[in-house]
Write an enzyme that holds these catalytic residues in place. Structure first.
Site, PDB file in Angstrom:
ATOM      1  CE1 TYR A  48      -3.940  -2.586   5.071  1.00 58.54           C
ATOM      2  CE2 TYR A  48      -3.380  -0.363   4.357  1.00 58.54           C
ATOM      3  CZ  TYR A  48      -3.769  -1.656   4.064  1.00 58.54           C
ATOM      4  OH  TYR A  48      -3.986  -2.018   2.747  1.00 58.54           O
TER       5      TYR A  48
ATOM      6  CE  LYS B  24      -1.353  -4.216   3.175  1.00 58.22           C
ATOM      7  NZ  LYS B  24      -1.511  -5.486   2.417  1.00 58.22           N
TER       8      LYS B  24
ATOM      9  CB  SER C 293      -0.881   0.010   1.256  1.00 59.92           C
ATOM     10  OG  SER C 293      -1.506   1.259   1.444  1.00 59.92           O
TER      11      SER C 293
END
Length: 252
Positions: A156, A160, A143
């Protein structure tokens, strides 16, 4: 339809909908047989029908971070289609938002387990069963939140970023027989990302030089390229697919 992946089998995790399904659709269009995973068999069965039925696709339900599920999926891929050449680690979770300093550490552990450790475990499983001897390619779905800080979804993004590091390390370890790359999307219009744009799509899109959010097909085409011989001299790379938004300072 093309024949770029004729005779090859791809495993795509988290592919009953959204980006994962779009990746699977593109790989089938490019000649691959695909094995898709997800948590619900009914959704997977619907996705298999979308992909052209059992001649082209197989759905295996389970959790990405479950070792027995991983082993069974790879076994079924080889038994059904004869190989396990390509792996796309698409499964990812983002169950929380807010400041990192207030983050529930059990949630942090779960995010890293699913987004990072499971991706590594899938690579290990496929390598032991097929690619160590026969070669292949892996694409990890990271991401833009892993490329630069994304306040509010910090764990998150951190997971990533770790996935990008895993990508680079595996590329060094597994070459020349196996290439390992990653793709880093910005906001793509899926159920997973709804909270990032729902009710304000025009406002969010205005930050992007290309003036729109991503569509799942925008990621599917790049993943297909990275898995293919067209990317034969690429490994350990992360392709940012973001409509240009990171050029303007944003990650949405």
């Amino acid at each position: 339809m093309s024949t770029r992946f004729e005779g090859r089998t791809a495993i795509v995790t988290g592919a009953s909908r959204g980006i994962g399904l779009a990746i699977a659709e593109r790989l089938v269009a490019d000649g691959a047989r695909v094995v898709i995973t997800g948590r619900g068999q009914e959704a997977l069965d619907e996705a298999v029908a979308t992909l052209g039925g059992p001649a082209h696709a197989l759905g295996v339900a389970g959790k990405a971070d479950d070792a027995a599920h991983r082993a069974d999926t790879v076994r079924q891929a080889i038994a059904t289609f004869g190989s396990a050449d390509l792996l796309v680690n698409n499964t990812g979770i983002n169950p929380t938002s807010g400041p990192m300093i207030e983050l529930d550490l059990d949630v942090a552990r779960k995010v890293v387990e699913v987004n990072c450790i499971a991706a590594l475990a899938w690579a290990q499983e496929v390598h032991a069963a097929w690619t160590k001897e026969h070669g292949g390619a892996i694409v990890n779905v990271s991401s833009v939140a892993g490329v630069k800080p994304a306040p509010g979804i910090g764990i998150y993004g951190a997971s990533k970023a770790m996935l990008i590091s895993i990508t680079e390390l595996l590329a060094v370890e597994l070459g020349p027989g196996v290439r390992v790359n990653a793709v880093a999307p910005a906001v793509v219009k899926t159920k997973f990302a709804t909270a990032l744009y729902e009710g304000r799509e025009a406002e969010v899109s205005a930050q992007y030089p290309l003036k729109r959010l991503g569509e799942p097909d925008d990621i599917g085409s790049v993943v297909s390229f990275l898995l293919s011989g067209d990317a034969a001299w690429m490994t350990g790379q992360t392709l940012v697919v973001d409509g240009g938004v990171t050029l303007t300072g944003g990650v949405e």
